[in-house]
Design a protein around this motif. Structure first.
Motif, PDB file in Angstrom:
ATOM      1  N   ASP A 255       0.800  -1.229   0.069  1.00  0.00           N
ATOM      2  CA  ASP A 255      -0.067  -0.011   0.070  1.00  0.00           C
ATOM      3  C   ASP A 255       1.004   1.362   0.141  1.00  0.00           C
ATOM      4  O   ASP A 255       0.291   2.295   0.359  1.00  0.00           O
ATOM      5  CB  ASP A 255      -0.926  -0.094   1.249  1.00  0.00           C
ATOM      6  N   GLY A 256       2.128   1.069  -0.221  1.00  0.00           N
ATOM      7  CA  GLY A 256       2.982   2.372  -0.404  1.00  0.00           C
ATOM      8  C   GLY A 256       3.610   2.575   0.864  1.00  0.00           C
ATOM      9  O   GLY A 256       3.420   1.757   2.004  1.00  0.00           O
ATOM     10  N   THR A 257       4.516   3.294   0.940  1.00  0.00           N
ATOM     11  CA  THR A 257       5.220   3.628   2.492  1.00  0.00           C
ATOM     12  C   THR A 257       5.068   4.810   2.997  1.00  0.00           C
ATOM     13  O   THR A 257       5.902   5.485   3.628  1.00  0.00           O
ATOM     14  CB  THR A 257       6.588   3.445   1.949  1.00  0.00           C
ATOM     15  N   ALA A 258       3.984   5.681   2.540  1.00  0.00           N
ATOM     16  CA  ALA A 258       3.765   7.170   2.904  1.00  0.00           C
ATOM     17  C   ALA A 258       3.635   6.962   4.473  1.00  0.00           C
ATOM     18  O   ALA A 258       3.959   8.052   5.191  1.00  0.00           O
ATOM     19  CB  ALA A 258       2.300   7.486   2.521  1.00  0.00           C
ATOM     20  N   LEU A 259       3.049   6.250   5.106  1.00  0.00           N
ATOM     21  CA  LEU A 259       3.005   6.037   6.613  1.00  0.00           C
ATOM     22  C   LEU A 259       4.034   5.810   7.226  1.00  0.00           C
ATOM     23  O   LEU A 259       4.397   6.016   8.646  1.00  0.00           O
ATOM     24  CB  LEU A 259       1.915   5.064   6.989  1.00  0.00           C
ATOM     25  N   GLY A 260       5.231   5.265   6.594  1.00  0.00           N
ATOM     26  CA  GLY A 260       6.333   4.953   7.231  1.00  0.00           C
ATOM     27  C   GLY A 260       6.216   4.015   8.479  1.00  0.00           C
ATOM     28  O   GLY A 260       5.756   2.970   8.390  1.00  0.00           O
ATOM     29  N   ALA A 261       6.951   4.266   9.642  1.00  0.00           N
ATOM     30  CA  ALA A 261       6.943   3.337  10.669  1.00  0.00           C
ATOM     31  C   ALA A 261       5.606   2.991  11.347  1.00  0.00           C
ATOM     32  O   ALA A 261       5.122   2.239  12.289  1.00  0.00           O
ATOM     33  CB  ALA A 261       7.872   3.500  11.829  1.00  0.00           C
ATOM     34  N   LYS A 262       4.580   4.116  10.940  1.00  0.00           N
ATOM     35  CA  LYS A 262       3.193   3.991  11.479  1.00  0.00           C
ATOM     36  C   LYS A 262       2.354   3.140  10.478  1.00  0.00           C
ATOM     37  O   LYS A 262       1.152   3.079  10.934  1.00  0.00           O
ATOM     38  CB  LYS A 262       2.655   5.247  11.808  1.00  0.00           C
ATOM     39  N   ASP A 263       2.953   2.490   9.554  1.00  0.00           N
ATOM     40  CA  ASP A 263       2.056   1.360   8.836  1.00  0.00           C
ATOM     41  C   ASP A 263       2.614   0.081   9.432  1.00  0.00           C
ATOM     42  O   ASP A 263       3.274  -0.504   9.597  1.00  0.00           O
ATOM     43  CB  ASP A 263       2.624   1.177   7.429  1.00  0.00           C
ATOM     44  N   PRO A 264       1.334  -0.363  10.397  1.00  0.00           N
ATOM     45  CA  PRO A 264       1.506  -1.451  11.198  1.00  0.00           C
ATOM     46  C   PRO A 264       2.062  -2.814  10.550  1.00  0.00           C
ATOM     47  O   PRO A 264       2.955  -3.486  11.027  1.00  0.00           O
ATOM     48  CB  PRO A 264       0.213  -1.951  11.884  1.00  0.00           C
ATOM     49  N   GLU A 265       1.837  -3.184   9.306  1.00  0.00           N
ATOM     50  CA  GLU A 265       2.305  -4.253   8.714  1.00  0.00           C
ATOM     51  C   GLU A 265       3.530  -4.364   7.951  1.00  0.00           C
ATOM     52  O   GLU A 265       4.207  -4.997   8.478  1.00  0.00           O
ATOM     53  CB  GLU A 265       1.198  -4.519   7.247  1.00  0.00           C
ATOM     54  N   ASP A 266       4.021  -3.259   7.747  1.00  0.00           N
ATOM     55  CA  ASP A 266       5.265  -2.895   7.233  1.00  0.00           C
ATOM     56  C   ASP A 266       6.167  -2.876   8.432  1.00  0.00           C
ATOM     57  O   ASP A 266       7.375  -3.461   8.610  1.00  0.00           O
ATOM     58  CB  ASP A 266       5.363  -1.374   6.648  1.00  0.00           C
ATOM     59  N   ALA A 267       5.789  -2.419   9.407  1.00  0.00           N
ATOM     60  CA  ALA A 267       6.419  -2.046  10.608  1.00  0.00           C
ATOM     61  C   ALA A 267       6.789  -3.471  11.480  1.00  0.00           C
ATOM     62  O   ALA A 267       7.725  -3.985  12.049  1.00  0.00           O
ATOM     63  CB  ALA A 267       5.784  -1.512  11.700  1.00  0.00           C
ATOM     64  N   ILE A 268       5.738  -4.285  11.591  1.00  0.00           N
ATOM     65  CA  ILE A 268       5.917  -5.795  12.214  1.00  0.00           C
ATOM     66  C   ILE A 268       6.904  -6.575  11.103  1.00  0.00           C
ATOM     67  O   ILE A 268       7.710  -7.327  11.820  1.00  0.00           O
ATOM     68  CB  ILE A 268       4.560  -6.437  12.184  1.00  0.00           C
ATOM     69  N   MET A 269       6.923  -6.440   9.915  1.00  0.00           N
ATOM     70  CA  MET A 269       7.718  -7.138   9.105  1.00  0.00           C
ATOM     71  C   MET A 269       9.012  -6.631   9.431  1.00  0.00           C
ATOM     72  O   MET A 269      10.195  -7.508   9.499  1.00  0.00           O
ATOM     73  CB  MET A 269       7.164  -7.281   7.630  1.00  0.00           C
ATOM     74  N   ALA A 270       9.287  -5.124   9.504  1.00  0.00           N
ATOM     75  CA  ALA A 270      10.675  -4.748   9.731  1.00  0.00           C
ATOM     76  C   ALA A 270      11.136  -5.103  11.276  1.00  0.00           C
ATOM     77  O   ALA A 270      12.323  -5.429  11.396  1.00  0.00           O
ATOM     78  CB  ALA A 270      10.444  -3.310   9.669  1.00  0.00           C
ATOM     79  N   GLN A 271      10.263  -5.172  12.027  1.00  0.00           N
ATOM     80  CA  GLN A 271      10.555  -5.639  13.322  1.00  0.00           C
ATOM     81  C   GLN A 271      11.243  -7.103  13.329  1.00  0.00           C
ATOM     82  O   GLN A 271      12.258  -7.343  14.120  1.00  0.00           O
ATOM     83  CB  GLN A 271       9.210  -5.819  14.344  1.00  0.00           C
ATOM     84  N   GLY A 272      10.647  -8.013  12.433  1.00  0.00           N
ATOM     85  CA  GLY A 272      11.137  -9.393  12.328  1.00  0.00           C
ATOM     86  C   GLY A 272      12.429  -9.383  11.854  1.00  0.00           C
ATOM     87  O   GLY A 272      13.261 -10.010  12.266  1.00  0.00           O
ATOM     88  N   ARG A 273      12.805  -8.636  10.591  1.00  0.00           N
ATOM     89  CA  ARG A 273      13.984  -8.431  10.070  1.00  0.00           C
ATOM     90  C   ARG A 273      15.074  -8.011  10.942  1.00  0.00           C
ATOM     91  O   ARG A 273      16.219  -8.644  11.123  1.00  0.00           O
ATOM     92  CB  ARG A 273      13.724  -7.676   8.981  1.00  0.00           C
ATOM     93  N   TYR A 274      14.657  -7.003  11.712  1.00  0.00           N
ATOM     94  CA  TYR A 274      15.743  -6.397  12.711  1.00  0.00           C
ATOM     95  C   TYR A 274      16.077  -7.255  14.035  1.00  0.00           C
ATOM     96  O   TYR A 274      17.179  -7.518  14.374  1.00  0.00           O
ATOM     97  CB  TYR A 274      15.053  -5.060  13.459  1.00  0.00           C
ATOM     98  N   MET A 275      15.012  -7.938  14.381  1.00  0.00           N
ATOM     99  CA  MET A 275      15.248  -9.054  15.471  1.00  0.00           C
ATOM    100  C   MET A 275      16.196  -9.944  14.748  1.00  0.00           C
ATOM    101  O   MET A 275      16.886 -10.744  15.649  1.00  0.00           O
ATOM    102  CB  MET A 275      13.846  -9.402  16.047  1.00  0.00           C
ATOM    103  N   CYS A 276      15.932 -10.412  13.704  1.00  0.00           N
ATOM    104  CA  CYS A 276      16.359 -11.840  13.285  1.00  0.00           C
ATOM    105  C   CYS A 276      18.048 -11.289  13.185  1.00  0.00           C
ATOM    106  O   CYS A 276      18.879 -12.136  13.563  1.00  0.00           O
ATOM    107  CB  CYS A 276      15.893 -12.044  11.852  1.00  0.00           C
TER     108      CYS A 276
END
Length: 355
Positions: free
Chosen positions: A103-124
């Protein structure tokens, strides 16, 4: 989308009244606000190969970070302002962001789906750094500390920062120490279909139920081939075939249990079991138990030969068809249905260590 994922996952296990397990995540144990994000925590954990992260762990971390609020912002700090469901600051977000939901990246870290996936990559990435560090602690605990305080502080202390680190006046424990403790405890609760209180206490009294309760305290602890002792989790070793994950010796950097050390730990206060599954069967074979008469604390064995004397796996019977066990490298101590714990055809028998 949520209903479609559940229907297609093939991993729904209703193990008790009102308790629904999906890919190791107990939806009923989670706050209602977090259940809508469960499919994304499942997808996010799957990014990290080898089972190094679990959906329950990432969901517990998300709850601790934001209480599942996608729009929340933390107070400004010298490092930046933490934003969204996973509380990313801009510099870290720039490294791990991707348009996960299209859905694009306009929301940045406030896009919950994008943020949860980024959380997993960072934690990994942090778990991988922890495994390489050689520090004497669970890599997931170290990764959580790095996520909260920054990896530099983990390196400084060569482990999770101590209880006094970042402790404010009147607090019993510092922010990072508490962060790691709370998330690990929450993840254990959200990873099992049996409640932490009544489910365990309702087992009754005696050496068998006591063994179950003792094993239950280790839920979420990582599997480590050769690791574990009657005193608790320890680092293990690799033997040329066992203990490896993604081509490296995971056991040597993972403090945890293997199947037989967990059984030994659980029973040790009353019965001094030997170390390996086959030897544990040998020591208790004089007290066999039929599958229809299993009681909490009984040892359940699996073998490729059909004989428990050559057992390759042992678990502790929990009740209601469930066992508590340490499954294999890349997994953690868990409670699951006995017929799903290991290949059903490998079931080789059970024994009762106590009198």
């Amino acid at each position: 989308m949520f209903g479609l994922l559940l229907a297609g996952a093939g991993a729904v296990d209703a193990s008790g009244p009102g308790l629904t397990m999906v890919n190791g995540l107990n939806l009923a144990a989670m706050p209602a606000a977090g259940r809508q994000w469960a499919p994304w925590y499942i997808k996010s954990a799957a990014q990290c190969q080898g089972g190094k992260l679990t959906p329950a762990l990432l969901a517990a971390q998300g709850y601790q970070e934001s209480m599942f609020n996608p729009t929340i912002e933390g107070p400004p700090t010298q490092y930046g302002t933490a934003k969204g469901i996973a509380q990313f600051i801009d510099s870290t977000w720039a490294t791990y962001e991707k348009d996960a939901d299209g859905d694009g990246t306009a929301l940045g870290a406030k896009d919950p789906e994008d943020a949860i996936m980024a959380q997993g990559r960072y934690m990994c990435k942090l778990v991988q750094d922890a495994e390489k560090s050689g520090y004497n602690d669970d890599p997931v605990r170290l990764a959580l500390a790095g996520y909260n305080a920054g990896w530099g502080w983990v390196q400084h202390y060569r482990g999770v920062p101590p209880i006094e680190f970042a402790r404010e006046r009147g607090q019993k424990e510092g922010q990072t120490y508490g962060y790691v403790r709370i998330i690990m405890e929450t993840a254990k609760k959200w990873a099992t279909a049996i409640g932490a209180g009544p489910g365990v206490e309702g087992l009754g009294t005696g050496s068998g139920p006591d063994a179950v309760r003792r094993a239950y305290t280790q839920l979420g602890v990582k599997y480590s081939w050769g690791g574990g002792s009657p005193q608790g989790p320890t680092k293990g070793f690799c033997d040329g075939r066992n203990g490896y994950l993604d081509g490296s010796c995971s056991a040597s950097v993972t403090a945890g249990f293997d199947c037989s050390s967990l059984a030994q730990y659980a029973w040790w206060p009353s019965v001094k079991l030997p170390r390996t599954a086959a030897d544990q069967y040998g020591a208790t074979a004089s007290r066999p138990v039929s599958k229809s008469d299993l009681k909490p604390g009984d040892l359940v064995f699996w073998s490729k030969s059909g004989s428990a004397s050559s057992a390759y796996h042992v678990a502790i019977y929990f009740g209601n068809g469930n066992v508590v066990h340490a499954p294999r490298t890349g997994k953690s101590v868990t409670v699951e249905n006995m017929d799903a714990a290991m290949p059903k055809g490998d079931y080789a028998g059970a024994t009762r260590p106590g009198a």
